[in-house]
Enzyme design. Sequence first.
Site, PDB file in Angstrom:
ATOM      1  N   HIS A  29      39.531 -36.813 -21.248  1.00 15.44           N
ATOM      2  CA  HIS A  29      40.245 -36.288 -20.084  1.00 15.44           C
ATOM      3  C   HIS A  29      39.961 -34.799 -19.893  1.00 15.44           C
ATOM      4  CE1 HIS A  29      42.672 -39.962 -20.477  1.00 15.44           C
ATOM      5  NE2 HIS A  29      42.853 -39.641 -21.741  1.00 15.44           N
ATOM      6  N   TYR A  45      55.064 -35.859 -18.337  1.00 20.17           N
ATOM      7  CA  TYR A  45      54.842 -34.891 -19.407  1.00 20.17           C
ATOM      8  C   TYR A  45      53.967 -33.770 -18.864  1.00 20.17           C
ATOM      9  CZ  TYR A  45      50.145 -36.901 -20.006  1.00 20.17           C
ATOM     10  OH  TYR A  45      48.857 -37.335 -19.791  1.00 20.17           O
ATOM     11  N   ARG A 121      41.819 -46.568 -12.403  1.00 17.29           N
ATOM     12  CA  ARG A 121      42.703 -46.900 -13.518  1.00 17.29           C
ATOM     13  C   ARG A 121      44.070 -47.310 -13.002  1.00 17.29           C
ATOM     14  NH1 ARG A 121      45.090 -43.082 -18.398  1.00 17.29           N
ATOM     15  NH2 ARG A 121      44.705 -44.539 -20.122  1.00 17.29           N
ATOM     16  N   ARG A 127      56.691 -45.993 -19.656  1.00 15.04           N
ATOM     17  CA  ARG A 127      57.215 -44.711 -20.096  1.00 15.04           C
ATOM     18  C   ARG A 127      56.359 -43.542 -19.595  1.00 15.04           C
ATOM     19  NH1 ARG A 127      53.804 -43.643 -24.360  1.00 15.04           N
ATOM     20  NH2 ARG A 127      52.799 -45.509 -25.210  1.00 15.04           N
ATOM     21  N   TYR A 154      45.748 -49.972 -18.497  1.00 19.89           N
ATOM     22  CA  TYR A 154      46.453 -49.486 -19.682  1.00 19.89           C
ATOM     23  C   TYR A 154      47.809 -50.166 -19.716  1.00 19.89           C
ATOM     24  CZ  TYR A 154      48.020 -46.038 -23.194  1.00 19.89           C
ATOM     25  OH  TYR A 154      48.467 -45.415 -24.334  1.00 19.89           O
ATOM     26  N   HIS A 178      42.352 -49.134 -25.248  1.00 19.36           N
ATOM     27  CA  HIS A 178      42.939 -49.059 -26.588  1.00 19.36           C
ATOM     28  C   HIS A 178      43.368 -50.416 -27.147  1.00 19.36           C
ATOM     29  CE1 HIS A 178      42.662 -45.136 -24.986  1.00 19.36           C
ATOM     30  NE2 HIS A 178      43.894 -45.001 -24.564  1.00 19.36           N
ATOM     31  N   ASP A 246      39.470 -39.977 -26.661  1.00 21.30           N
ATOM     32  CA  ASP A 246      40.755 -39.720 -25.988  1.00 21.30           C
ATOM     33  C   ASP A 246      41.106 -38.237 -26.000  1.00 21.30           C
ATOM     34  OD1 ASP A 246      42.970 -40.576 -24.451  1.00 21.30           O
ATOM     35  OD2 ASP A 246      44.265 -40.546 -26.216  1.00 21.30           O
ATOM     36  N   ASN A 251      50.045 -36.335 -25.016  1.00 19.89           N
ATOM     37  CA  ASN A 251      51.348 -36.934 -25.261  1.00 19.89           C
ATOM     38  C   ASN A 251      51.467 -37.572 -26.633  1.00 19.89           C
ATOM     39  OD1 ASN A 251      53.842 -37.049 -23.921  1.00 19.89           O
ATOM     40  ND2 ASN A 251      53.573 -39.207 -23.437  1.00 19.89           N
TER      41      ASN A 251
END
Length: 293
Positions: A29, A45, A121, A127, A154, A178, A246, A251
């Site tokens: 990212h 976040y 994506r 969350r 995701y 993942h 990643d 986070n």
Amino acid sequence: MDRDYLPFDPNPSRPRYRPPAGAVDAHCHVFGPAERFPYAPERKYTPCDAPKETLFARRDALGFARNVIVQASCHGTDNAALLDALNTAGERARGVAVVDPSAVSDAELAAMDAAGVRGVRFNFVKRLVDATPIDASRALADRIAPLGWHVVVYFEAPDLAELTPFLTTLPTPVVVDHMGRPDVAKGIEDPDFQRFVALLADNPHIWTKVSCPERLTVAGPPYDDVVPFARMLVERFPDRVLWGTDWPHPNMKSHMPDDGQLVDVIPRIAPIEALQTALLVENPMRLYWASKT
């Protein structure tokens, strides 16, 4: 930056493992800098800045040739930082965007395609984001299919059963982030993980990223509890797996991983050269750098 946000390690170790020539970090990212690319007001976040210059320096230091840069939720549907990084990197990077299905125009999708975006994506981790309705996601998939793009999804393991009808009927390749976030404490025979393995076995258009042991681990570094999951997928589906750092590890709550140590996990999940080359070079090149002619 949030008070409890863990910034990335500025001085990772040098990995013992050297990736093959042309290796791709297929999940990373860029964040900000916020002064130039503000974070989304609706974000859940606020990270530290992690600009393109730092990403590209980390790429080179770890021995990779290319990046696939994935839009993260803290920037919402404003892909300006992503597109700026792609324009700087040229052929050394591709991107995965996040867009508002009801607002993005065909002209905007075409401009992203020209900049190097090759997928969108869909984030179903509640969350982190307010999930886009399934019908809107499906409509967007129909629009990007003619561009030769794919869908990145995701989600967390308990949500797989609900999402399976959506994933299996999309008109594009699908890449699951993942490993579908298995509960590694339950072992590879856990029904939830075996359901994910069956999904891949039954649907040749579905791929997965064998990434983020730091997010899945219970034991912590060097991630011995995650290795069997990734290795099973690499060995069973060698032509449909991808790997990424990643970076900058947004986070994270438990610990901040050492990027050099993450690279050293690769030969443990892909124990022979042919599997390493497929994972790091052949598969990402086929998905992200294939000629459109």
